[in-house]
Each structure stands twice: as C-alpha cells, then as structure tokens.
Design an enzyme around this catalytic site. Structure first.
Site, mmCIF file in Angstrom:
data_model
loop_
_atom_site.group_PDB
_atom_site.id
_atom_site.type_symbol
_atom_site.label_atom_id
_atom_site.label_comp_id
_atom_site.label_asym_id
_atom_site.label_seq_id
_atom_site.Cartn_x
_atom_site.Cartn_y
_atom_site.Cartn_z
ATOM 1 N N SER A 188 57.305 -69.835 16.209
ATOM 2 C CA SER A 188 57.730 -68.486 15.838
ATOM 3 C C SER A 188 59.225 -68.296 16.089
ATOM 4 O O SER A 188 59.656 -67.225 16.536
ATOM 5 C CB SER A 188 56.912 -67.435 16.597
ATOM 6 O OG SER A 188 56.786 -66.266 15.843
ATOM 7 N N SER B 139 55.451 -61.314 13.791
ATOM 8 C CA SER B 139 55.764 -62.642 13.236
ATOM 9 C C SER B 139 54.707 -63.206 12.309
ATOM 10 O O SER B 139 54.888 -64.313 11.793
ATOM 11 C CB SER B 139 56.022 -63.630 14.376
ATOM 12 O OG SER B 139 57.270 -63.377 14.967
ATOM 13 N N LYS C 212 56.082 -64.492 9.084
ATOM 14 C CA LYS C 212 56.628 -65.825 8.810
ATOM 15 C C LYS C 212 55.748 -66.657 7.877
ATOM 16 O O LYS C 212 56.235 -67.600 7.251
ATOM 17 C CB LYS C 212 56.889 -66.561 10.121
ATOM 18 C CG LYS C 212 58.000 -65.922 10.973
ATOM 19 C CD LYS C 212 58.244 -66.710 12.241
ATOM 20 C CE LYS C 212 59.404 -66.151 13.048
ATOM 21 N NZ LYS C 212 59.063 -64.883 13.741
#
Length: 285
Positions: A121, A64, A67
């Site tokens: 997240s 993640s 992101k």
C-alpha cells in the site's frame, strides 16, 4: 400385579432439560454472523449468490482499496512495465499525509511500483505510476472514474490514486465488482498477494511486506486482496479467496481496531465453512 412408576415432576423437568439442552445435542453452527465491520458484502462468485450483506449500499470512503483501480487503469494504459519511473517532489507533496520509504529521486520500474502499491500500500508508488500515465495524473483519474462506470460501480468516485483523500468513495456492492475485475488481471493477483519484495532505494536494498497478514497463512487461498486505512474510512479489507472450493468475494469496510478486519475475515470463513452461509443463501435469507 402390575406396578406403575410415576416420575416426579421435578425429575421429568430435569430429564426434558437434558434432552433438549444444546450441550447434549450435536453442535450446530450459529446462523448469525457476528461481524464488527460497519459495511459488509460477501458473495459466492460461482453463482453470484449474496451470502451476507450489511449496509452494502452505503457510500463510504474506501482508503487504499483505491489502489486496485489505480492498478487496473495503469495496466490498461499498456506502457512498458520495465520502464523506470522516478519518484518526484510532487509525489511527496501529494502524499505528505502518509509516511513513505521511497525517497524523492528513487528510480524503480513501473512493475516494481505497482507491486509496492498493491502489496505494501505504498502511496508514493501509486501516485508515481498514476502521474506517469499517458496524459499525466488528470488522464489517470479520468480513466479511473470511467472504468468505475464501465464496471457498473454506480456510487464510486476517485479524486486521487492513493486513497488518502476521503473523496474516494464507493459502496461495498461497488467494490465487489472492482475485486472481480482485478482478479482477472494476473499481475494484480500476483502483486497483491505476494509476501514481500526487495527493491533498491538509493544505495540500500529495502524489503517491503504485505499489509495483509492472511497472505502468509498456508490455510488461506487468496487470489486478490487489498487493505486500506484512513481516519475517515477506518480499517478496510477486500479479498477474493477460495473457501470450500468456491471463489468468494469479501468486502469489509470501516472496521474499528487494527486487527478487526482480519478477525472479521476469519469469522466469515468459519461461518461459510460451517455451512451456514450456503444454507441461508439457498433459503433466500
């Protein structure tokens, strides 16, 4: 008459031991940073000095951490942040490998979805804002890879906006560049470091929290952060934090154990505060 005193050999050895033993000298921080993450890069952003490096050029899944790049290209797309974006079935299908509290049909602003993606997240949030990019998901992914090349992230590749795919890869050196770019965006700073956010989902108000426990610690000054985890990537953490009044970028990839990445971040901070990082950098080590 002059008297001569002779020190017995065993007493001389004992005295020497007392004088040279570390327990009797001023405590000195160890120059060796004990760290558990597989790939690490720590940089003093002020003068671009690398304080510590461990397999920083190894290409690895980044989970993640992705992101941060998703947020960068969504913000650069310059669509209204207060525009409502609906979570669709396709967002659920694309993120079925992960749990989500955002039900299909949920309508949140682009700002709220970015906030949840960076802070908690939230995979469906990241998927939705990338899908709502001008030109759709393919255009968003193309923009993410183009941005990586622009930033000089030579080994980075993005195949989805969430990081669930192991095809999302980069080196620790690449991610230092991503963190610094993200830190220039005020909203990424704000959203990634906030402690919690409450949003309407259906008829409920749901409270989401930050996945990085250090953001709630008063003794940490973190301007940008992102956690990540998949089975292939392990526990990951990137941060830009002020330590000893210096902006410091920390990249920790593939830590084993849920709390290891946080423990590693604390070790890094103690190591720098002990002056070891600065001393070694000046010595060219």
């Amino acid at each position: 008459m002059r008297t001569t005193f002779r020190l017995r050999p065993w007493l001389f050895a004992a005295a020497s031991l007392l004088l040279t033993s570390p327990s009797w000298s001023q405590p000195q921080p160890s120059g060796k940073l004990q760290i558990k993450s597989a790939s690490v890069l720590i940089m003093d952003e002020g003068d671009a000095t690398v304080l510590y490096s461990k397999d920083a050029q190894k290409v690895m899944p980044i989970a993640s951490i992705t992101k941060l790049m998703t947020a960068l290209v969504v913000l650069e797309d310059d669509q209204p942040l207060d525009e409502l974006v609906t979570i669709l079935q396709v967002d659920r299908d694309k993120t079925k490998a992960s749990a989500s509290r955002l039900a299909v049909g949920t309508k949140l602003t682009r700002s709220e979805l970015l906030h949840l993606a960076l802070m908690s997240s939230e995979n469906r949030a990241a998927q939705a804002v990338c899908r709502a990019h001008t030109g759709g998901l393919p255009a968003c992914l193309k923009a993410m890879n183009a941005k990586a090349r622009q930033l000089g992230m030579k080994n980075a590749q993005f195949v989805d906006p969430t990081g669930l795919s192991s095809g999302n890869v980069a080196t620790a050196s690449d991610l230092v560049k991503l963190v610094m770019a993200a830190s220039r965006e005020h909203l990424i700073q704000e959203y990634s470091t906030s402690e919690k956010l409450t949003v309407p989902v259906g008829r409920q108000l749901l409270e989401f929290h930050n996945t990085n426990s250090l953001t709630s610690k008063e003794d940490w000054d973190i301007s940008v952060q992102k956690t990540g985890f998949t089975q292939d990537a392990g526990q990951c953490l990137v941060m830009r934090a002020t330590i000893q009044e210096r902006p410091t970028v920390i990249v920790l990839l593939n830590s084993f154990g849920k709390l290891t990445r946080v423990a590693d971040a604390r070790r890094v901070r103690r190591w720098i505060e002990g002056g070891v990082g600065t001393q070694m950098a000046r010595a060219g080590k």
